[in-house]
Scaffold this active site. Sequence first.
Site, short mmCIF file in Angstrom:
data_model
loop_
_atom_site.label_atom_id
_atom_site.label_comp_id
_atom_site.label_asym_id
_atom_site.label_seq_id
_atom_site.Cartn_x
_atom_site.Cartn_y
_atom_site.Cartn_z
N ASN A 45 -2.49 -7.11 -12.11
CA ASN A 45 -1.58 -5.97 -12.24
C ASN A 45 -1.76 -4.98 -11.11
O ASN A 45 -0.80 -4.49 -10.51
CB ASN A 45 -1.82 -5.24 -13.58
CG ASN A 45 -1.26 -5.97 -14.77
OD1 ASN A 45 -0.52 -6.94 -14.63
ND2 ASN A 45 -1.61 -5.52 -15.96
N ARG A 380 13.01 -16.68 -13.67
CA ARG A 380 11.66 -17.20 -13.39
C ARG A 380 11.50 -18.50 -14.18
O ARG A 380 11.63 -18.49 -15.40
CB ARG A 380 10.57 -16.20 -13.77
CG ARG A 380 10.61 -14.90 -12.99
CD ARG A 380 9.36 -14.08 -13.24
NE ARG A 380 9.49 -12.72 -12.78
CZ ARG A 380 9.30 -12.33 -11.52
NH1 ARG A 380 8.95 -13.21 -10.61
NH2 ARG A 380 9.43 -11.06 -11.18
N ARG A 410 10.98 -11.26 -7.61
CA ARG A 410 9.80 -10.94 -6.82
C ARG A 410 8.63 -11.90 -7.07
O ARG A 410 8.25 -12.15 -8.20
CB ARG A 410 9.36 -9.50 -7.10
CG ARG A 410 8.17 -9.05 -6.24
CD ARG A 410 7.81 -7.61 -6.54
NE ARG A 410 8.83 -6.69 -6.09
CZ ARG A 410 9.20 -5.61 -6.76
NH1 ARG A 410 8.67 -5.34 -7.92
NH2 ARG A 410 10.11 -4.81 -6.26
N HIS A 440 19.41 -10.73 -13.82
CA HIS A 440 18.26 -10.71 -14.72
C HIS A 440 18.64 -11.12 -16.14
O HIS A 440 17.78 -11.27 -17.01
CB HIS A 440 17.63 -9.31 -14.71
CG HIS A 440 16.27 -9.23 -15.31
ND1 HIS A 440 16.01 -8.54 -16.47
CD2 HIS A 440 15.08 -9.75 -14.91
CE1 HIS A 440 14.72 -8.63 -16.76
NE2 HIS A 440 14.13 -9.36 -15.83
N TYR A 473 4.20 -14.77 -24.02
CA TYR A 473 5.02 -13.56 -24.20
C TYR A 473 5.71 -13.61 -25.56
O TYR A 473 6.10 -14.68 -26.03
CB TYR A 473 6.12 -13.48 -23.13
CG TYR A 473 5.67 -13.35 -21.70
CD1 TYR A 473 4.33 -13.36 -21.32
CD2 TYR A 473 6.61 -13.23 -20.69
CE1 TYR A 473 3.95 -13.24 -20.00
CE2 TYR A 473 6.24 -13.11 -19.35
CZ TYR A 473 4.91 -13.14 -19.02
OH TYR A 473 4.53 -13.01 -17.70
N ARG A 569 6.00 -0.99 -24.16
CA ARG A 569 4.73 -1.59 -23.79
C ARG A 569 4.09 -0.91 -22.58
O ARG A 569 2.90 -0.63 -22.57
CB ARG A 569 4.92 -3.07 -23.49
CG ARG A 569 3.62 -3.82 -23.18
CD ARG A 569 3.89 -5.14 -22.50
NE ARG A 569 4.23 -4.99 -21.10
CZ ARG A 569 5.14 -5.72 -20.46
NH1 ARG A 569 5.81 -6.63 -21.11
NH2 ARG A 569 5.38 -5.53 -19.18
N HIS A 597 7.20 -8.55 -24.82
CA HIS A 597 8.24 -8.68 -23.79
C HIS A 597 9.66 -8.55 -24.32
O HIS A 597 10.60 -8.43 -23.55
CB HIS A 597 8.06 -10.03 -23.09
CG HIS A 597 8.80 -10.18 -21.81
ND1 HIS A 597 9.96 -10.93 -21.69
CD2 HIS A 597 8.58 -9.66 -20.58
CE1 HIS A 597 10.40 -10.88 -20.44
NE2 HIS A 597 9.58 -10.12 -19.75
#
Length: 695
Positions: A45, A380, A410, A440, A473, A569, A597
């Site tokens: 992170n 992803r 990213r 997204h 997740y 979160r 998530h």
Amino acid sequence: MSSAKKYINRDLSWLEFNRRVLEEAEDAGTPLLERFQFLSIVQSNLDEFMSVRVAGLQAQSKAGYTKTDFTGYTPQGLIKRLMKRTTRMVREQYRTYRELMRLLAKEGVALTTFRELSEDQRALMTAYFKQIIYPVLTPMAVDQSRPFPLLHSKELYLAVVLQQEDQGSKADEESKSFCALVQVPSILTRTVLVPGRKGSRKVSYLLLEDLIKEHIGLLFSGYTTEAVHAFRVTRNSDLTLNEEGAEDLLQEIEKELRRRRRGLPVRLEVEKGMHPHAVELLRDELEMEDDVFDEIDGPLDLGFLSKFVGMLPNYDHLRYPKLEPVYPEEFEEADDMLSVLREKDVMVYHPYESFEVVNDFILEAAVDPDVLAIKMTLYRVSVNSVLVQALASAAESGKQVTVVVEIKARFDEARNIAWARQLEKAGCHVVYGLVGLKTHAKITLVVRREANTLRRYVHVGTGNYNENTARLYTDAGLFTSHPDIGADATALFNEMTGYSTPHQWSSFAVAPIGLKPKLFELIDSEIEHAAAGRPARIVAKMNSLSNQSMIDKLYEASQAGVKIELIVRGVCCLRPGVPGLSDNIRVISIVDRYLEHARMLAVAGGGEEQLFISSADWMTRNLSRRVELMCPVYDPGLRQMLMNLLQMNLRDNVKARELQSTGSYDRVVSPDLPLRSQFEAEDIPLWKSIAAAFQ
């Protein structure tokens, strides 16, 4: 109130989130090997935060930008505060590391040093070095004829300070030190298993860099080693794309990926006690400022801990009990999934319910002779994706397959480019996202010929189409053949792949144009209900809340008497519990075994409750710079199912922390029996049986 008092800074809020992750590593109630996993997450992170957020602030500072953001910070002032807090966090991170290693040693596993090994073990480790490690190493001298090399971001290096052997007899002031660099090869495992001593059950490992240090002299014959220490550079990894001027977006991103390796240095980490000559060389060559220089008391880059503890055998008692995702019962007995969806909608919740159901949805569609078209967004994707193979197979069989692949995701850009090319070769129509926007939204559309008509089947999710992260997740997914959702799905893909004016959505709310107005409309309705004395409540779950206008709208609703409960979160710039501003707002964050998530929104609607699932957080980038999707849940039973899950989150008094008006987080304290929402969610009938009564 001034802006600085009304809002919490986004980056400072992020550091608070990473501190909550660190608290999980410090928590003695967390299984030991899971504590190592959390410590590894803290590192990864922090690496991303430095390479993106701090890098952006440094660029603003160097450009002379001095304006304050809406939370009252200039780039220069914020960098100083961030680095001060980061330094404290890193010290705490390494204190935790040393404590966990001490506890692991009690369990018979240790990271040892070369000098602590027996003579036989040293001989075996030396042989391993010569056979496996030595051939991969490349010493890089730094002098007038050999300029300072390009150091790769987040890779581990050794700085070696040397003296010629014939200078040893000269006076100290005449002796000259030389410096060389050696990259620790990331292709090799960071921890090396040491053959055990006879009769000992202890399992020992050596760090790769420590083994190289002990044999570094073999790389520099004719020189004596004065000092050798590890260091690591983090570079600016954010892509700067000229999308409007790019003739080919794919080629432009490939160029930027190559430039990323040469991004400006953002942070320099060095091993404690590094030779002053090496420190001076690194700081001069990298042009590093004092506030981004960290001296680390321990192994650099604790990200290796995840793989290290993951490969330890026979230590399941030090891990969470294994969870086997359940295949959704709605589909388990059915001959095919689409026949079920013709009768009713189905909601699944990962990781408690298996992601295989999503794979099967695409696999069935790929081989069904009556399916004419499959359309899907990919943001992803896992390394060996079943979905990609199924889409390719469907295209090869003659079906119309359209895939919107976001090649600007990213750190997944290169992988997504590879997937896109593989899909194109199979005959899929591939769209590489949209200029100026990231795609997204998570949606799949299947068009099937049935009884002289066409029926549309849709999957809408809150998380990525990635079977690996679906085990880590918590995410919700809706399967439906609702005609309004099907029509909107068709219109959405038409907008993403062709030229279309904005659609008049029947069910969806779509960013960047329609999502924020829809959210405002829903909040305004709750304000009206509160004024009329009707039930008025908002429950929203997301990863981050940082958009100023969304926060202001929630403040307005709070002041109007709407009860607002937020499960956020990570980043939250809203300041709850401020008298006269946010008295009616409560914010909690849950950090536990799985990454929270899912994005959900429930509004009381004056007694006619509405519930939505979404791909979007309430951040400026999601609401104005991305293609995002919010979808209603029409089935009352499924709405109740999601409300059951939200209520479990809100009642969590084990892993929930509540955001205070000061910006800090306190653990929720309750006189009730302990309730840990993620563990409660493992009891699937608990939140599905009540919901079934509403169907």
